[in-house]
Scaffold this motif. Structure first.
Motif, PDB file in Angstrom:
ATOM      1  N   ALA A 545       1.329   4.194   2.587  1.00  0.00           N
ATOM      2  CA  ALA A 545       1.923   3.008   1.971  1.00  0.00           C
ATOM      3  C   ALA A 545       0.860   1.971   1.619  1.00  0.00           C
ATOM      4  O   ALA A 545       0.939   1.304   0.577  1.00  0.00           O
ATOM      5  CB  ALA A 545       2.960   2.406   2.918  1.00  0.00           C
ATOM      6  N   GLU A 546      -0.153   1.874   2.471  1.00  0.00           N
ATOM      7  CA  GLU A 546      -1.239   0.917   2.209  1.00  0.00           C
ATOM      8  C   GLU A 546      -1.941   1.260   0.899  1.00  0.00           C
ATOM      9  O   GLU A 546      -2.261   0.384   0.092  1.00  0.00           O
ATOM     10  CB  GLU A 546      -2.260   0.939   3.351  1.00  0.00           C
ATOM     11  CG  GLU A 546      -1.768   0.345   4.649  1.00  0.00           C
ATOM     12  CD  GLU A 546      -2.786   0.513   5.790  1.00  0.00           C
ATOM     13  OE1 GLU A 546      -3.967   0.754   5.508  1.00  0.00           O
ATOM     14  OE2 GLU A 546      -2.367   0.413   6.961  1.00  0.00           O
ATOM     15  N   LEU A 547      -2.168   2.545   0.690  1.00  0.00           N
ATOM     16  CA  LEU A 547      -2.838   2.970  -0.541  1.00  0.00           C
ATOM     17  C   LEU A 547      -1.921   2.798  -1.747  1.00  0.00           C
ATOM     18  O   LEU A 547      -2.344   2.354  -2.811  1.00  0.00           O
ATOM     19  CB  LEU A 547      -3.274   4.433  -0.420  1.00  0.00           C
ATOM     20  CG  LEU A 547      -4.447   4.719   0.518  1.00  0.00           C
ATOM     21  CD1 LEU A 547      -4.597   6.216   0.753  1.00  0.00           C
ATOM     22  CD2 LEU A 547      -5.743   4.156  -0.063  1.00  0.00           C
ATOM     23  N   GLN A 548      -0.682   3.146  -1.555  1.00  0.00           N
ATOM     24  CA  GLN A 548       0.298   3.064  -2.657  1.00  0.00           C
ATOM     25  C   GLN A 548       0.460   1.614  -3.124  1.00  0.00           C
ATOM     26  O   GLN A 548       0.733   1.368  -4.303  1.00  0.00           O
ATOM     27  CB  GLN A 548       1.640   3.636  -2.167  1.00  0.00           C
ATOM     28  CG  GLN A 548       2.637   3.951  -3.277  1.00  0.00           C
ATOM     29  CD  GLN A 548       2.223   5.141  -4.121  1.00  0.00           C
ATOM     30  OE1 GLN A 548       2.114   6.252  -3.631  1.00  0.00           O
ATOM     31  NE2 GLN A 548       1.986   4.894  -5.405  1.00  0.00           N
ATOM     32  N   ALA A 549       0.239   0.678  -2.205  1.00  0.00           N
ATOM     33  CA  ALA A 549       0.446  -0.731  -2.552  1.00  0.00           C
ATOM     34  C   ALA A 549      -0.714  -1.323  -3.353  1.00  0.00           C
ATOM     35  O   ALA A 549      -0.604  -2.436  -3.869  1.00  0.00           O
ATOM     36  CB  ALA A 549       0.633  -1.531  -1.264  1.00  0.00           C
ATOM     37  N   ILE A 550      -1.799  -0.576  -3.471  1.00  0.00           N
ATOM     38  CA  ILE A 550      -2.962  -1.105  -4.201  1.00  0.00           C
ATOM     39  C   ILE A 550      -2.675  -1.061  -5.695  1.00  0.00           C
ATOM     40  O   ILE A 550      -2.278  -0.013  -6.227  1.00  0.00           O
ATOM     41  CB  ILE A 550      -4.231  -0.287  -3.854  1.00  0.00           C
ATOM     42  CG1 ILE A 550      -4.579  -0.521  -2.384  1.00  0.00           C
ATOM     43  CG2 ILE A 550      -5.403  -0.672  -4.751  1.00  0.00           C
ATOM     44  CD1 ILE A 550      -5.681   0.373  -1.867  1.00  0.00           C
ATOM     45  N   PRO A 551      -2.874  -2.172  -6.384  1.00  0.00           N
ATOM     46  CA  PRO A 551      -2.608  -2.179  -7.826  1.00  0.00           C
ATOM     47  C   PRO A 551      -3.512  -1.162  -8.534  1.00  0.00           C
ATOM     48  O   PRO A 551      -4.690  -1.066  -8.201  1.00  0.00           O
ATOM     49  CB  PRO A 551      -2.970  -3.606  -8.262  1.00  0.00           C
ATOM     50  CG  PRO A 551      -3.239  -4.376  -7.036  1.00  0.00           C
ATOM     51  CD  PRO A 551      -3.380  -3.454  -5.894  1.00  0.00           C
ATOM     52  N   ARG A 691      -9.503  -3.104   0.308  1.00  0.00           N
ATOM     53  CA  ARG A 691      -8.195  -3.386   0.931  1.00  0.00           C
ATOM     54  C   ARG A 691      -7.864  -2.494   2.123  1.00  0.00           C
ATOM     55  O   ARG A 691      -7.136  -2.911   3.005  1.00  0.00           O
ATOM     56  CB  ARG A 691      -7.094  -3.253  -0.129  1.00  0.00           C
ATOM     57  CG  ARG A 691      -7.336  -4.244  -1.253  1.00  0.00           C
ATOM     58  CD  ARG A 691      -6.121  -4.468  -2.071  1.00  0.00           C
ATOM     59  NE  ARG A 691      -6.402  -5.443  -3.100  1.00  0.00           N
ATOM     60  CZ  ARG A 691      -5.489  -6.042  -3.821  1.00  0.00           C
ATOM     61  NH1 ARG A 691      -4.221  -5.759  -3.614  1.00  0.00           N
ATOM     62  NH2 ARG A 691      -5.810  -6.912  -4.732  1.00  0.00           N
ATOM     63  N   VAL A 692      -8.344  -1.281   2.087  1.00  0.00           N
ATOM     64  CA  VAL A 692      -8.046  -0.386   3.212  1.00  0.00           C
ATOM     65  C   VAL A 692      -9.313  -0.098   4.025  1.00  0.00           C
ATOM     66  O   VAL A 692      -9.282  -0.034   5.245  1.00  0.00           O
ATOM     67  CB  VAL A 692      -7.406   0.933   2.709  1.00  0.00           C
ATOM     68  CG1 VAL A 692      -6.983   1.806   3.891  1.00  0.00           C
ATOM     69  CG2 VAL A 692      -6.209   0.645   1.821  1.00  0.00           C
ATOM     70  N   GLY A 693     -10.406   0.026   3.296  1.00  0.00           N
ATOM     71  CA  GLY A 693     -11.673   0.362   3.966  1.00  0.00           C
ATOM     72  C   GLY A 693     -12.170  -0.727   4.896  1.00  0.00           C
ATOM     73  O   GLY A 693     -13.033  -0.477   5.735  1.00  0.00           O
TER      74      GLY A 693
END
Lengths: 850, 284
Positions: A545-551, A691-693
Motif C-alpha cells: 500500500a505504501e508503494l501504491q500510494a506514491i504518485p 517515501r519508502v526507502g
C-alpha cells in the motif's frame, strides 16, 4: 628402466621443447580438473563446516524451506517428551560494510535456551562471553562477534558496527566476543550471534523461525526422533540431521560441478591427441633405433613397454605439474564459485580455505597417466610391430593404408548413425551421453580421411596462391596423414567445443533475453537485497500500500519467492496476484490454454509450472502436485506450463492467497512496479527511495538494471566454461606447433635439399606458414562442422540433464566468423618458431640428416 | 559485603515496613523464596520415612512463608571475579503462594533494561512457565528453560536455583546442628531422588531454629561445592520472617550476586489480570 635411461632420455633431451609441449595438454587438463573440482569441493566443504560448526550438539533440524514457519511450531516440538532441547534459529547474511570483510553470517538464536545445544565459549566453559545477558536480550542492537572478526577489524565489547536492517542501515553494539575456534570458526570467522526476536525485527521476518535445532533425550535414537517429529509436524516440514543442509547445497552446486567436470575432461581428452601425435611422431623418428633394438634382441613387448613407460612418465610429470598449477589456481576459483553460488541461489558462503583432497589430486594424476598411456597405446603398438629390416626403409610408414581408411570410414558411418539415432531419446541420460560420445568417436574416426581429402583439395588453391610453397605445404600434409590427423583431431575437438559451447551460450542468452522481455517488463523492481536470489530481508505486507500510494505508480505486483524442497530438489515457488501477472506478463505457453490457465491459477484452483520443471520432473498439464507445506499438504492441479528461466531447478507459480494460507507467511521480497504513462522510471525511483526507502531497507532497480544484472549472472555462469574453452584452444594450438616442429624435423633433409638447389629462406618459411594455415583451415572446417553437431547434444543435455530448459538451435555464425581469423592467425603465430628453426638450421647438418 | 553490614543497610528499609503481628502459619522457606527476584528459591521439601525430623523442619519452614501476595523493590549487584560490578533494580509483584504463584518483575534500572519485564507462572507439578517483555523490540517471548543449569541472565543464580520444586523428588537427612551468623541452625542434606533431573547431586541447607528461616545453602556437583547462598537481614515483615539480603557465591567462577529487598510488603491487593502476558505489554 635401463632402456628409459639409455634410449628415451637422450631423445627427450634432444627434443626438449616438443617433450614439454607433449605434456602441456596433460598439464592443462589436469590443472583444470584439479582446480575446478578442488574449488567446488572447497565451497561445499566450507558450507558443510559452517553448518556443522553452528549446529553444535544439534541432532536434528526442523525446517520448512525459505518461508520458515510460525513460532507455535516450537511449542509443538517442545511438547514431545523425547525432545531434550529445542532451539529456534534464524540465519541471514549481511554486508559488513567493512572494506574487504565481505559478508557476516548472522545466527540468531534464543540465548535463554540455546546453550543446551551450542557452546558459545568452549575454551573454558566460562559464560562471560556476553557482557550482560539481560542487556543483550533487551536491546535489539546487540551482537556477539568472533574474536577473529573483532581482531581483524579492531572491534571490542562496546564497539559499534553498521549493518543493513529492514529499517535502513543501523548501528549495532558488540556486547560479547566469542573465543576463537569451534563455532567461532564458522563462515571463515565472519559469524555474529544475535537475539532471535531482534533478528525477526531486523530482517522483517515477523513472528517466524527459519528452523528449530533439536537435541534428543539420551535414550532416543536419531531415527525414532526423526520419525516422531515427522508425525507431530506433518509432511510440510523437513526433519533431518544438520548434514541434510549440505546435501541441499550439494544439489545446487551439482549442476555447476557437472558442467565444469565435463569441460575439464574435454580438455584432457584433447590433450590425449597431442600425446598421440607426439608419440606417433616419435615412433616414426625413432624407427632406426627401434630396428636396432629389435635386431639386438629386444622383444616386441619390451619395445611396447618402453613407449608406454615413456608415456606414463610424461603423464606423471605433466599431471603432477598440472595438479600443482590447479591447486595454485584453486583459491581464486573457490572465491569465484562461492560468489556465484550466493548470487545464483542466495546461499552465502565464505570459503576461505582450499580443501586439498589427496584422493582428488592422486586420482587426477592417475587419470593423467592413464590417459597419457591410452593416447600412446597405438603408437606403442606400432613401434612394437616394426620389423628390423623395414625400420631402415623410408616412406612406407606414413602411408595410411587404403584398407585401414575404408574400415575407419565404415566404422565412422555406423557409429555416427547410432549417435544420431540417440538424439531423439535425449530424455534418457544413457542414450544422450552415449550418443554424444559416439558422435565424438565418429568424428575422430573420420578425421584422418577427411583431413587427407581436404589437404588434397587445398593443394590447388595453395598452389595458385604460392606455386612452390603451396604445393610443398600441401604435399607435406598429404604425405604424412598420421602426423596431420592427430593435430587436426585435437584442433577439431577444441573448435567443436568452442562452437558448441558458444552456441549453447548464445542460445541461453537469446532465450533469456526473450523471456526477460516478456516476463520482466515492470519499470522498476523493489527488492529487499541487491542479490535477487537472497530472501533474507523481507518486506511486511503493508508495504504494498505504501508503494501504491506514491504518485506516478500505476500498479504494484507484490511477489514472494521462496525455495522449497520438492521431490528432493529445491525448486522456486513464486507467489503473487496471478490475475495481475496474467494482465501484464507475456509468457510463452508450453501446455494449456492461456485463458483457462490464468483464470484457474488466479482463483487458487491450480498452479502453473515452468517448462524446465516439466522436463526435470515429468510434470504435465492436469497432473496433481502434492506440495508439502507447513500447514499440511497442498494439492493442486497443474493448469499450465510456461517458459520461465527464474530458477534452474524449476518454478511453481502460486496464487498469493493460497501461499499465505498454506505457508502462513504474509511477507514479500520483491515488488514489481509499473509507472503511469509519461512518468520517468528515474523519477519514480527517487520518489520510492524518498517515501519508502527512508524507513525501510530496500533497493530500487530499473528494468534495464535488472536485465543487466541477470545477464551478468549468466556470463558468470558461463565464464568458467569460456576459460576452459580457451584452455582447450591453447592445447590445440600447442598441437599445431608440435606438428610443425616434427614436420620440419622429418623434412630436415628435404628442406636442406631445397635450400641447396636454390630455395630461398623466404620460400622455406612460406612453406611452413602455409602448412600451418592449412592445418588451421582443415581444423576450422572440421571443428565448426563437428561443433554444429555437438551443439545438438549440448542443447539436449541442457534441456534434459542439467536445467530442463529447452533452448532453440541457432548456429553461432558470429562465433564461427570470429574463429576463422583467430585460428588462422594463431596457426601462423604457431608456425613462426618452427619456421625460423627450419631456415636457420645449418645446410650441411640438414643434408647430413638421416 | 559482610553479613552484618548487609543487615544494617537493609534493616532500615525492612523496619519501615508495616508489620502485621498476626501469627502466620506459612513456612518461612516460602517467605524467602517469595523474596527472590523471581520469587523462587530452593524448596527442599521431601517426605522420606527415614528422615521424618528433617522433613518436618522443611515442611514447617514452607508453611511459615505463605502470603496472599507480595511486593518489593529489588536491587541486584553482580560482582565478577575481576571485580567488575553491575547493578540492576526492579519492582517485584507476586500473587499467590507456593505451587500456584505468579510473579512479575519489572526492571527499572539501568536504562538499557528499563521496562524489561518477566512473568513467572509456577506450577506445583512441573517447571514454571516464564515470559519476557522487551520494550525495545516491542514483543514478548517465552523463555526457554531447557538447560536449567545455565546462569540466570548473568547472575550467579542458575535457572534451577530459582525454580519451585516438587519436594517429593528429594530425600532429606538431618545431619546435625551448627550456628550460622551466631544463630543456631539445623543442618539438613538433600539429594534428588531417582528420576529427578538436577545439576546438583547434593545440597545442604541450614535452617534457623528460632524462626525457621534458611540461613544458608550449599550446593554440590559430584562432591564439589559449586554454589553457596547466604541469607541475612532477617526481619519480621507483617508477621512473616523474611531474609532481605541474599548473597549467592559461585565458587567455580569466584563471582557473587547480592540481592537486596527493599520496601517489602505482604498481602497487597493484586489482580490475576496483572499476571498475564498481555499485562506485561500493557503495564510498561
Amino acid at each position: 628402466m635401463i632402456l628409459l635411461r639409455l634410449i628415451s632420455w637422450p631423445y627427450v633431451r634432444k627434443h626438449l621443447l616438443r617433450s614439454v609441449m607433449t605434456t602441456a595438454g596433460i598439464v592443462l587438463g589436469v590443472a583444470l580438473l584439479v582446480g575446478m573440482q578442488t574449488a567446488n569441493q572447497s565451497v561445499l566443504q566450507s558450507f558443510n563446516q559452517t553448518v556443522d560448526r553452528i549446529a553444535g550438539k544439534t541432532q536434528l533440524q526442523v525446517s520448512a524451506g525459505d518461508s520458515g514457519f510460525g513460532e507455535e511450531v516450537l511449542e509443538r516440538v517442545e511438547a514431545l517428551p523425547q525432545v531434550r532441547a529445542a532451539a529456534p534459529a534464524i540465519e541471514a547474511s549481511v554486508d559488513t560494510n567493512l572494506q574487504g570483510q565481505g559478508k557476516l553470517l548472522i545466527l540468531a538464536v534464543d540465548m535463554t535456551g540455546d546453550r543446551s545445544l551450542r557452546d558459545y565459549d568452549f575454551e573454558n566453559g566460562d559464560e562471560d562471553v556476553i557482557d550482560d545477558p539481560l542487556i543483550f536480550l533487551a536491546q535489539p542492537d546487540s551482537l556477539i562477534i568472533t574474536r577473529d572478526f573483532a581482531t581483524r577489524n579492531g572491534l571490542s565489547t562496546g564497539s559499534k558496527i553498521a549493518l543493513d536492517t529492514m529499517e535502513g542501515r543501523k548501528q549495532f553494539t558488540i556486547r560479547g566476543i566469542l573465543k576463537a575456534g569451534g563455532m567461532a570458526a564458522a563462515f571463515g570467522g565472519n559469524l555474529a550471534i544475535m537475539d532471535i526476536y531482534a533478528a525477526q525485527k531486523v530482517f522483517g521476518r515477523g513472528p517466524r523461525f527459519d528452523r528449530i535445532d533439536i537435541g534428543l533425550q539420551p535414550d532416543v535414537s536419531l531415527e525414532l526422533g526423526e520419525s516422531l517429529l515427522r508425525q507431530a509436524l506433518g509432511a510440510g516440514f523437513t526433519v533431518e540431521p544438520p548434514s541434510g543442509r549440505g546435501r541441499q547445497f550439494e544439489s545446487l552446486l551439482g549442476v555447476y560441478t557437472a558442467v565444469t567436470g565435463i569441460s575439464s575432461f574435454f580438455a584432457l581428452f584433447i590433450g590425449m591427441f597431442i600425446i598421440y601425435n607426439s608419440f606417433s611422431i616419435a615412433v616414426t623418428q625413432r624407427r632406426p633405433e627401434i630396428g636396432i633394438l629389435r635386431a639386438l634382441g629386444a622383444t616386441r613387448g619390451q619395445i611396447r613397454t618402453l613407449f608406454l613407460a615413456e608415456s606414463a612418465l610424461a603423464g606423471l610429470i605433466g599431471s603432477s605439474i598440472g595438479a600443482a598449477i590447479g591447486l595454485a589456481l584453486a583459491h581464486r576459483i573457490t572465491h569465484f564459485t562461492a560468489q556465484l553460488m550466493d548470487q545464483l541461489f542466495g546461499v552465502p558462503n565464505n570459503a576461505q580455505e582450499v580443501l586439498v583432497d589427496p584422493r582428488l589430486v592422486l586420482g587426477a594424476i592417475a587419470l593423467g597417466v592413464i590417459m597419457s598411456m591410452i593416447a600412446a597405446f597405438i603408437p606403442s603398438r606400432n613401434a612394437a610391430r616394426v620389423e628390423p629390416i623395414q625400420a631402415l626403409q623410408k616412406g612406407r610408414y606414413q602411408v595410411l593404408g587404403a584398407g585401414e581408411s575404408r574400415t575407419r570410414r565404415i566404422a565412422a558411418m555406423i557409429v555416427g548413425a547410432i549417435a544420431l539415432g540417440c538424439l531423439p531419446f535425449g530424455r534418457y541420460p544413457v542414450l544422450l551421453y552415449g550418443g554424444f560420445l559416439l558422435a565424438v568417436f565418429a568424428c575422430l574416426l573420420l578425421t584422418p580421411f577427411l583431413s587427407l581429402e581436404m589437404a588434397r583439395l587445398l593443394r590447388r588453391p595453395l598452389k595458385l596462391l604460392r606455386p612452390i610453397e603451396g604445393a610443398l605445404a600441401a604435399d607435406s600434409l598429404i604425405q604424412a596423414p598420421r602426423r596431420t590427423s592427430a593435430t587436426v583431431s585435437a584442433l577439431m575437438l577444441s573448435l567443436a567445443l568452442v562452437t558448441s559451447q558458444g552456441g549453447l551460450s548464445l542460445a541461453s542468452v537469446s532465450s533469456l533475453r526473450d523471456w526477460m522481455d516478456g516476463a520482466l517488463n515492470p519499470d522498476l523492481f523493489v527488492s529487499s537485497s541487491t542479490n535477487f536470489a537472497s530472501t533474507e530481508f523481507r518486506f511486511p505486507s503493508v508495504m504494498e500500500a505504501e508503494l501504491q500510494a506514491i504518485p506516478g505508480v500505476d500498479e504494484v505486483q507484490s511477489v514472494r519467492t521462496i525455495r522449497k524442497d520438492f521431490r528432493g530438489k529445491p525448486v522456486m515457488i513464486v507467489s503473487a496476484d496471478m490475475a495481475s501477472l496474467a494482465r501484464r506478463v507475456r509468457r510463452k505457453i508450453i501446455e494449456g490454454d492461456e485463458k483457462t490457465m490464468n483464470r484457474l491459477s488466479s482463483e487458487g484452483k491450480g498452479i502453473i509450472v515452468s517448462e524446465n520443471l516439466r522436463e526435470l520432473e515429468n510434470i504435465h498439464l492436469g497432473d496433481t502436485i502434492d506440495l508439502p507445506v507447513p500447514t499440511g499438504a497442498l494439492k493442486l492441479p497443474v493448469v499450465g506450463v510456461v517458459r520461465d528461466y527464474s530458477n534452474q531447478l524449476g518454478v511453481i507459480f502460486l496464487e498469493r492467497a493460497v501461499y499465505v494460507r498454506a505457508f502462513g507467511d504474509d511477507t514479500y521480497n520483491i515488488f514489481r512496479v509499473y509507472a503511469k504513462p509519461g512518468i520517468s522510471s528515474e523519477i519514480l525511483r527517487r520518489l520510492i527511495n524518498e517515501r519508502v526507502g527512508d524507513h525501510r531497507h530496500l533497493f530500487v532497480m530499473l528494468n534495464s538494471e535488472i536485465k543487466d544484472y541477470i545477464m551478468k549472472l549468466a556470463d558468470a555462469w558461463l565464464g568458467m566454461t569460456y576459460i576452459q574453452v580457451v584452455m582447450a584452444m591453447v592445447v590445440a594450438l600447442l598441437g599445431i606447433v608440435n606438428t610443425l616442429t616434427v614436420s620440419i624435423s622429418d623434412r630436415r633433409r628435404e628442406l636442406g635439399v631445397l635450400r641447396a638447389v636454390g630455395g630461398l629462406r623466404a620460400q622455406i618459411r612460406g612453406t611452413i606458414w602455409l602448412e600451418a594455415v592449412s592445418i588451421g583451415v582443415i581444423g576450422l572446417v572440421l571443428g565448426i562442422a563437428a561443433g554444429s553437431l555437438f551443439l545438438f547434444y549440448d542443447l539436449q543435455m541442457a534441456a534434459h540433464g542439467f536445467t530442463g530448459m529447452p533452448l532453440s538451435y541457432d548456429f553461432p555464425f558470429a562465433i564461427a566468423a570470429i574463429l576463422v581469423p583467430v585460428i588462422l592467425g594463431a596457426a601462423l603465430v604457431s608456425a613462426i618458431l618452427p619456421a625460423e628453426t627450419a631456415v636457420r638450421t645449418s645446410l650441411v647438418e640438414a643434408l647430413e640428416y638421416e | 559485603m559482610s553479613n552484618r553490614s548487609s543487615e544494617k543497610q537493609i534493616g532500615h528499609e525492612c523496619t519501615r515496613i508495616n508489620t502485621n503481628k498476626k501469627e502466620q502459619s506459612s513456612s518461612f522457606l516460602i517467605r524467602v523464596y517469595s523474596c527472590s527476584f523471581v520469587a523462587l528459591i530452593f524448596l527442599w521439601l521431601a517426605i522420606p520415612a527415614v528422615a521424618q525430623d528433617a522433613r518436618q523442619i522443611v515442611d514447617e519452614s514452607q508453611k511459615r512463608g505463605r502470603a496472599a501476595s507480595q511486593h518489593y523493590e529489588g536491587v541486584l549487584e553482580v560482582t565478577t571475579s575481576n571485580g567488575k560490578v553491575t547493578t540492576k533494580s526492579w519492582q517485584s509483584y507476586r500473587l499467590g503462594s507456593y505451587g500456584n504463584s505468579k510473579a512479575v518483575i519489572r526492571f527499572t534500572a539501568p536504562a538499557e533494561v528499563k521496562g524489561v519485564a518477566l512473568l513467572v507462572v509456577n506450577h506445583p507439578e512441573r517447571s514454571s512457565d516464564q515470559w519476557m517483555w522487551t520494550p525495545a523490540i516491542g514483543r514478548d517471548r517465552r523463555i526457554s528453560l531447557q538447560d536449567r543449569s545455565t546462569r540466570f541472565f548473568g547472575t550467579d543464580f542458575s535457572f534451577e536455583d530459582l525454580e519451585e520444586r516438587d519436594v517429593d523428588q528429594y530425600d532429606y537427612r538431618l545431619t546435625g546442628e551448627e550456628p550460622i551468623d551466631g544463630a543456631p541452625c539445623w543442618r539438613i542434606e538433600s539429594r534428588p531422588r531417582q528420576g529427578k533431573t538436577s545439576q546438583y547431586t547434593l545440597s545442604r541447607v541450614w535452617i534457623r531454629k528460632d524462626n525457621y528461616v534458611p540461613a544458608q545453602y550449599e550446593n554440590f556437583i559430584k562432591d564439589q561445592l559449586v554454589r553457596r547462598l547466604h541469607q541475612t537481614a532477617i526481619r519480621n515483615v507483617q508477621g512473616i520472617w523474611t531474609a532481605c539480603a541474599l548473597e549467592m557465591t559461585d565458587l567455580r567462577r569466584n563471582s557473587r550476586t547480592v540481592l537486596r529487598l527493599e520496601k517489602l510488603e505482604y498481602n497487597v491487593p493484586m489482580k490475576d489480570d496483572d499476571f498475564t502476558v498481555q499485562s506485561l505489554r500493557r503495564d510498561q
